[in-house]
Design an enzyme around this catalytic site. Sequence first.
Site, PDB file in Angstrom:
ATOM      1  N   HIS A 121      65.518 -45.122  20.235  1.00  0.00           N
ATOM      2  CA  HIS A 121      65.225 -45.895  21.435  1.00  0.00           C
ATOM      3  C   HIS A 121      63.883 -46.590  21.218  1.00  0.00           C
ATOM      4  CE1 HIS A 121      64.027 -46.508  25.678  1.00  0.00           C
ATOM      5  NE2 HIS A 121      65.292 -46.345  26.004  1.00  0.00           N
ATOM      6  N   ASP A 198      62.870 -36.472  20.030  1.00  0.00           N
ATOM      7  CA  ASP A 198      63.148 -37.065  21.335  1.00  0.00           C
ATOM      8  C   ASP A 198      64.447 -36.466  21.855  1.00  0.00           C
ATOM      9  OD1 ASP A 198      63.998 -38.615  23.452  1.00  0.00           O
ATOM     10  OD2 ASP A 198      63.769 -40.537  22.420  1.00  0.00           O
ATOM     11  N   GLN A 201      68.333 -37.673  25.357  1.00  0.00           N
ATOM     12  CA  GLN A 201      69.791 -37.772  25.447  1.00  0.00           C
ATOM     13  C   GLN A 201      70.501 -36.474  25.106  1.00  0.00           C
ATOM     14  OE1 GLN A 201      71.514 -40.330  26.664  1.00  0.00           O
ATOM     15  NE2 GLN A 201      69.619 -41.438  27.034  1.00  0.00           N
ATOM     16  N   LYS A 224      67.556 -37.199  33.331  1.00  0.00           N
ATOM     17  CA  LYS A 224      68.783 -37.081  32.524  1.00  0.00           C
ATOM     18  C   LYS A 224      69.478 -35.742  32.782  1.00  0.00           C
ATOM     19  CE  LYS A 224      67.364 -40.700  29.916  1.00  0.00           C
ATOM     20  NZ  LYS A 224      67.968 -42.029  29.911  1.00  0.00           N
ATOM     21  N   CYS A 362      68.097 -50.581  24.826  1.00  0.00           N
ATOM     22  CA  CYS A 362      66.762 -50.307  24.278  1.00  0.00           C
ATOM     23  C   CYS A 362      66.858 -49.725  22.863  1.00  0.00           C
ATOM     24  CB  CYS A 362      65.963 -49.371  25.189  1.00  0.00           C
ATOM     25  SG  CYS A 362      65.470 -50.123  26.745  1.00  0.00           S
TER      26      CYS A 362
END
Length: 404
Positions: A121, A198, A201, A224, A362
């Site tokens: 991202h 990261d 997600q 999320k 993104c």
Amino acid sequence: MFNVDKIRKDFPILKRNVHGKSLVYFDNAATSQTPQVVIDAIVDYYTNYNANIHRGVHTLSQEATDKYEEARIKIQQHFNAKEAYEIIFTSGTTHSINMVASGFASLLQEGDEIIVSALEHHSNIVPWQMLCEKTNAVLKVIPMQLDGTLDMDTYHQLLNENTKLVFCNHVSNALGTINPIEEIIDAAHKVNAAVLIDGAQATPHIKPDVQALNVDFYVASAHKLCGPTGQGMLYGKQEWLEKLPPYQGGGEMIATVSFEKTTYAGLPHKFEAGTPNICGGIAFGAAIDYMNSIGFDTIADYENELLEYGTQELLKIEDLKIFGTSKDKTAVISFNVGNIHPYDIGAILDKLGVAVRTGHHCAQPIMDFYQIPGTIRASFSFYNTKEEIDVLVKGVKRAQMMLS
């Protein structure tokens, strides 16, 4: 037993109509919906004990402090951090990444190398580019392959004694690919490089164990995970958090202040300057409780069913192509139909009550790799159904007929 009809009743927004149609919400990779129990936690805070935390002697302040720190412990336990003070509350994943990037600006020097993956991202690309501009460090990229996985052979070749940092998402937001982060972390540590993962997600679908992963930094966003927007967390190993300088100066992050010298507070307060999003932190804890009450193994099993069914049904549509076909992926289907622009299909789906995301998500380097302007992304959650996928498929067919 998993009962999706019962679970759907926990989410008030799923009852609404859009353009006269029942809402079909397939934009979960952008933000999940919020269950009533989390909404209630937000209302309860502002109704019953809204006060600033940590410094007040009065009852409301003490109650708010207790609830806020209880939420930190819930998140510590969920991610299996060794200590609660290794969990830093932030405004979200982007804030968390920038905090680490800012800290490393004082630790890197010219000739040092940092590695990111081609699946990132923008929030896990741009801060490192900015860091390289400040320090003259060199940014290197793990290439991607046609199926949406990383070229791990090249990754191992990129690692060397000059590698200081490695950054990678756990799951690609654009394609749903689950990256081999255990291998990435282990290999980086062999050259004494730190690793930031990261998890924005991944965390709605997977319950990461940061100690088992032996990761140095792990970041995530509450929204999320059925929580509120504007709230996230940075996990960092104690030894790394102590090495990094504060990200911001102000109240809460100090031990003593004089005009001659300021000394900083210990963890986690060193990184939490100013009045935090108190309600957001408490609601984040409530969201973690809610999702754990369902169970992440149960969530993963059901969402995999949705992924398999959605893939099967969408591929029946002529000229439809799915981007990101890794065997290891979360419930995300990123696709295009012939030469039709994804925005046009997304706009028609919206008129039919179906919410999907269109564009480059993104993650523009991924789209450049495939030489496409973007994709239509349908991302599923545990409160979605196969019947909703049928509505999506019918809508895509209708859009194809109208636009061809």
